[in-house]
Design a protein around this motif. Structure first.
Motif, PDB file in Angstrom:
ATOM      1  N   ILE A  40       9.120   4.393  -7.724  1.00  0.00           N
ATOM      2  CA  ILE A  40       8.061   4.551  -8.725  1.00  0.00           C
ATOM      3  C   ILE A  40       6.990   3.481  -8.563  1.00  0.00           C
ATOM      4  CG2 ILE A  40       7.540   4.552 -11.187  1.00  0.00           C
ATOM      5  CD1 ILE A  40      10.292   5.701 -11.713  1.00  0.00           C
ATOM      6  N   VAL A  41       7.418   2.214  -8.480  1.00  0.00           N
ATOM      7  CA  VAL A  41       6.446   1.118  -8.359  1.00  0.00           C
ATOM      8  C   VAL A  41       5.640   1.241  -7.068  1.00  0.00           C
ATOM      9  CG1 VAL A  41       6.179  -1.381  -8.122  1.00  0.00           C
ATOM     10  CG2 VAL A  41       7.752  -0.454  -9.833  1.00  0.00           C
ATOM     11  N   PRO A  42       6.250   1.490  -5.903  1.00  0.00           N
ATOM     12  CA  PRO A  42       5.443   1.679  -4.696  1.00  0.00           C
ATOM     13  C   PRO A  42       4.435   2.825  -4.807  1.00  0.00           C
ATOM     14  CG  PRO A  42       7.724   1.281  -4.095  1.00  0.00           C
ATOM     15  CD  PRO A  42       7.698   1.440  -5.581  1.00  0.00           C
ATOM     16  N   VAL A  43       4.837   3.910  -5.470  1.00  0.00           N
ATOM     17  CA  VAL A  43       3.905   5.032  -5.646  1.00  0.00           C
ATOM     18  C   VAL A  43       2.731   4.630  -6.539  1.00  0.00           C
ATOM     19  CG1 VAL A  43       3.646   7.316  -6.693  1.00  0.00           C
ATOM     20  CG2 VAL A  43       5.586   6.851  -5.190  1.00  0.00           C
ATOM     21  N   VAL A  44       3.016   3.878  -7.606  1.00  0.00           N
ATOM     22  CA  VAL A  44       1.937   3.416  -8.486  1.00  0.00           C
ATOM     23  C   VAL A  44       1.000   2.483  -7.734  1.00  0.00           C
ATOM     24  CG1 VAL A  44       1.405   2.091 -10.568  1.00  0.00           C
ATOM     25  CG2 VAL A  44       3.308   3.705 -10.581  1.00  0.00           C
ATOM     26  N   ILE A  45       1.559   1.573  -6.937  1.00  0.00           N
ATOM     27  CA  ILE A  45       0.729   0.676  -6.127  1.00  0.00           C
ATOM     28  C   ILE A  45      -0.152   1.475  -5.182  1.00  0.00           C
ATOM     29  CG2 ILE A  45       0.791  -1.088  -4.325  1.00  0.00           C
ATOM     30  CD1 ILE A  45       3.377  -2.131  -5.595  1.00  0.00           C
ATOM     31  N   ALA A  46       0.435   2.481  -4.530  1.00  0.00           N
ATOM     32  CA  ALA A  46      -0.336   3.312  -3.606  1.00  0.00           C
ATOM     33  C   ALA A  46      -1.440   4.071  -4.327  1.00  0.00           C
ATOM     34  CB  ALA A  46       0.597   4.286  -2.886  1.00  0.00           C
ATOM     35  N   CYS A  47      -1.149   4.601  -5.517  1.00  0.00           N
ATOM     36  CA  CYS A  47      -2.157   5.349  -6.273  1.00  0.00           C
ATOM     37  C   CYS A  47      -3.320   4.443  -6.696  1.00  0.00           C
ATOM     38  CB  CYS A  47      -1.527   5.996  -7.502  1.00  0.00           C
ATOM     39  SG  CYS A  47      -0.412   7.366  -7.122  1.00  0.00           S
ATOM     40  N   LEU A  48      -3.013   3.237  -7.166  1.00  0.00           N
ATOM     41  CA  LEU A  48      -4.068   2.301  -7.554  1.00  0.00           C
ATOM     42  C   LEU A  48      -4.914   1.894  -6.347  1.00  0.00           C
ATOM     43  CD1 LEU A  48      -2.120  -0.004 -10.046  1.00  0.00           C
ATOM     44  CD2 LEU A  48      -3.892   1.670 -10.605  1.00  0.00           C
ATOM     45  N   SER A  49      -4.257   1.690  -5.219  1.00  0.00           N
ATOM     46  CA  SER A  49      -4.986   1.320  -4.002  1.00  0.00           C
ATOM     47  C   SER A  49      -5.910   2.443  -3.547  1.00  0.00           C
ATOM     48  CB  SER A  49      -3.995   0.968  -2.893  1.00  0.00           C
ATOM     49  OG  SER A  49      -3.133  -0.065  -3.280  1.00  0.00           O
ATOM     50  N   ILE A  50      -5.400   3.656  -3.563  1.00  0.00           N
ATOM     51  CA  ILE A  50      -6.213   4.806  -3.146  1.00  0.00           C
ATOM     52  C   ILE A  50      -7.362   5.033  -4.119  1.00  0.00           C
ATOM     53  CG2 ILE A  50      -6.166   7.304  -2.787  1.00  0.00           C
ATOM     54  CD1 ILE A  50      -3.268   6.968  -1.818  1.00  0.00           C
ATOM     55  N   LEU A  51      -7.103   4.816  -5.425  1.00  0.00           N
ATOM     56  CA  LEU A  51      -8.175   4.931  -6.420  1.00  0.00           C
ATOM     57  C   LEU A  51      -9.302   3.946  -6.120  1.00  0.00           C
ATOM     58  CD1 LEU A  51      -9.387   5.870  -9.164  1.00  0.00           C
ATOM     59  CD2 LEU A  51      -7.977   4.099 -10.255  1.00  0.00           C
ATOM     60  N   GLY A  52      -8.949   2.687  -5.869  1.00  0.00           N
ATOM     61  CA  GLY A  52      -9.975   1.700  -5.541  1.00  0.00           C
ATOM     62  C   GLY A  52     -10.732   2.056  -4.279  1.00  0.00           C
ATOM     63  N   TRP A  53     -10.015   2.554  -3.269  1.00  0.00           N
ATOM     64  CA  TRP A  53     -10.672   2.934  -2.013  1.00  0.00           C
ATOM     65  C   TRP A  53     -11.631   4.101  -2.222  1.00  0.00           C
ATOM     66  CZ3 TRP A  53     -10.360   7.356   1.168  1.00  0.00           C
ATOM     67  CH2 TRP A  53     -10.904   7.204   2.446  1.00  0.00           C
ATOM     68  N   CYS A  54     -11.242   5.089  -3.009  1.00  0.00           N
ATOM     69  CA  CYS A  54     -12.114   6.242  -3.289  1.00  0.00           C
ATOM     70  C   CYS A  54     -13.370   5.815  -4.041  1.00  0.00           C
ATOM     71  CB  CYS A  54     -11.347   7.293  -4.091  1.00  0.00           C
ATOM     72  SG  CYS A  54     -10.025   8.132  -3.178  1.00  0.00           S
ATOM     73  N   VAL A  55     -13.221   4.888  -4.976  1.00  0.00           N
ATOM     74  CA  VAL A  55     -14.391   4.384  -5.718  1.00  0.00           C
ATOM     75  C   VAL A  55     -15.356   3.696  -4.768  1.00  0.00           C
ATOM     76  CG1 VAL A  55     -15.134   2.711  -7.446  1.00  0.00           C
ATOM     77  CG2 VAL A  55     -13.193   4.201  -7.918  1.00  0.00           C
ATOM     78  N   VAL A  56     -14.832   2.882  -3.862  1.00  0.00           N
ATOM     79  CA  VAL A  56     -15.703   2.207  -2.897  1.00  0.00           C
ATOM     80  C   VAL A  56     -16.376   3.221  -1.975  1.00  0.00           C
ATOM     81  CG1 VAL A  56     -15.763   0.603  -0.954  1.00  0.00           C
ATOM     82  CG2 VAL A  56     -14.435   0.044  -2.985  1.00  0.00           C
ATOM     83  N   CYS A  57     -15.652   4.252  -1.578  1.00  0.00           N
ATOM     84  CA  CYS A  57     -16.273   5.292  -0.739  1.00  0.00           C
ATOM     85  C   CYS A  57     -17.430   5.962  -1.471  1.00  0.00           C
ATOM     86  CB  CYS A  57     -15.225   6.327  -0.333  1.00  0.00           C
ATOM     87  SG  CYS A  57     -14.033   5.743   0.889  1.00  0.00           S
ATOM     88  N   TRP A  58     -17.268   6.191  -2.771  1.00  0.00           N
ATOM     89  CA  TRP A  58     -18.365   6.766  -3.552  1.00  0.00           C
ATOM     90  C   TRP A  58     -19.543   5.799  -3.604  1.00  0.00           C
ATOM     91  CZ3 TRP A  58     -20.885   5.312  -8.068  1.00  0.00           C
ATOM     92  CH2 TRP A  58     -21.730   6.278  -8.633  1.00  0.00           C
ATOM     93  N   MET A  59     -19.262   4.507  -3.779  1.00  0.00           N
ATOM     94  CA  MET A  59     -20.341   3.516  -3.803  1.00  0.00           C
ATOM     95  C   MET A  59     -21.039   3.434  -2.446  1.00  0.00           C
ATOM     96  SD  MET A  59     -18.990   0.367  -6.200  1.00  0.00           S
ATOM     97  CE  MET A  59     -17.553  -0.023  -5.218  1.00  0.00           C
ATOM     98  N   VAL A  60     -20.262   3.526  -1.370  1.00  0.00           N
ATOM     99  CA  VAL A  60     -20.856   3.522  -0.031  1.00  0.00           C
ATOM    100  C   VAL A  60     -21.783   4.712   0.148  1.00  0.00           C
ATOM    101  CG1 VAL A  60     -20.316   3.818   2.422  1.00  0.00           C
ATOM    102  CG2 VAL A  60     -19.015   2.183   1.048  1.00  0.00           C
ATOM    103  N   HIS A  61     -21.371   5.869  -0.366  1.00  0.00           N
ATOM    104  CA  HIS A  61     -22.224   7.060  -0.297  1.00  0.00           C
ATOM    105  C   HIS A  61     -23.549   6.841  -1.037  1.00  0.00           C
ATOM    106  CE1 HIS A  61     -23.514  11.237  -0.410  1.00  0.00           C
ATOM    107  NE2 HIS A  61     -23.602  11.147  -1.729  1.00  0.00           N
TER     108      HIS A  61
END
Length: 328
Positions: free
Chosen positions: A126-147
């Motif tokens: 559970i904890v690794p999945v939550v860490i992965a989800c938070l990391s992917i969320l941050g990466w997606c936000v940065v990709c939107w900002m890069v766009h």
């Protein structure tokens, strides 16, 4: 710049000065990363291929990040020196650097999520999945900002990404906090109470000391990344500092890569190879237990045997976690 107005001179100082100072820190941290990379390949020449691939990938992104920001600095300080018009446009290296640092952070945080799963003896997903989800969320936000930065060429358009920059910060901070908390729990709190009480049974087992060193290094690296991100976001939302908000932004990819290298380099190295000595410690402990068990007779022997079986369960779990960390 004598022919420029006071407002234009202030703009140049805040923009060019911020980029120059940030670029100097970028080169400094790049040198630290290269030094840690040399240490890794020297200590673990036979390490797992995908560990080496992760290191090469992150270091390559750091090099690309450093080269891009170097070109950005040259264009603003040499090619377009004292040219206020050029400073109104977003340099291509800015969105490229943002994408590289976000991707590097994602790779490192996913690595730590996998490591947390390993040291939990593959029981806590559970904890690794939550860490992965938070990391992917941050990466997606940065990709939107890069766009946004890539499609809106003016520096003034940076205000468009202000509302979501806190989402990136929250996701990244949340992942780092979970990583740190999980490492402390699985490598310290879970074993400390019972193992310290029964440490006399097997004094040769020194995993807690090694765990403590690993925890300290992990916490230090995570605090460094948290500090760098908080400073970057805080300065970004302060209009009076110009481009000084990138003073830590240009170092974030190197900070994450250094965290990865510290985690890998903290493992036990024997004769320059990435092999763990935990197995030897385990076998030595088994010999000690057998030798000590033979010294008791009657009911005393039975009670001591039961006690050591219980102790052995906890020590076995600690050693399993230690082995998972060393081999992970």
């Amino acid at each position: 710049m004598s022919g420029l107005s006071a407002a234009e001179q202030t703009q140049i100082i805040l923009s060019v000065g911020g980029v120059v100072v940030s670029n100097c820190l970028s080169y400094l941290t790049m040198g630290i990363v290269l030094s840690a990379t040399w240490t890794y390949f020297s200590k673990f020449p036979t390490d797992k291929w995908w560990f080496k691939s992760l290191v090469i990938l992150c270091v390559s992104m750091c090099i690309g990040d450093t080269v891009g920001t170097g070109v950005w600095t040259y264009d603003w300080t040499v090619t377009n020196y004292a040219n206020p018009a050029a400073l109104t446009f977003t340099h291509w290296a800015f969105p490229a650097e943002a994408f590289l640092l976000a991707t590097c952070g994602l790779v490192v945080q996913l690595f730590y999520a996998w490591r947390v799963w390993m040291i939990s003896m593959k029981k806590n997903w559970i904890v690794p999945v939550v860490i992965a989800c938070l990391s992917i969320l941050g990466w997606c936000v940065v990709c939107w900002m890069v766009h946004i930065l890539a499609t809106h060429k003016l520096i003034a358009d940076l205000t468009l990404v202000s509302p979501v920059v806190y989402i990136w910060l929250g996701g990244s901070v949340g992942a780092d906090v979970l990583i740190t908390g999980s490492m402390i729990y699985y490598l310290d709190l879970r074993f400390r109470t019972k193992l310290l009480k029964k440490q006399q049974t097997q004094p040769g087992f020194q995993a807690l000391g090694r765990f403590g060193q690993i925890i300290v290094r992990t916490v230090e690296c995570n605090l460094l990344s948290l500090f760098a991100q908080a400073v970057s976001v805080g300065l970004f939302n302060n209009n009076g500092v110009g481009f000084y908000f990138v003073i830590t932004d240009m170092t974030l990819a190197k900070v994450y890569t250094f965290s990865l290298l510290v985690s890998l380099n903290s493992r036990h190295s024997e004769n320059g190879h990435g092999t763990s000595g935990a197995g030897q410690s385990s076998s030595r402990g088994g010999v000690e237990l057998n030798a000590l068990s033979g010294r008791h007779t009657g009911s005393t022997q039975v009670s001591v045997h039961i006690q050591r079986e219980r102790t052995g369960d906890w020590q076995g779990q600690a050693k399993a976690a230690f082995n998972d960390y060393e081999s992970a």
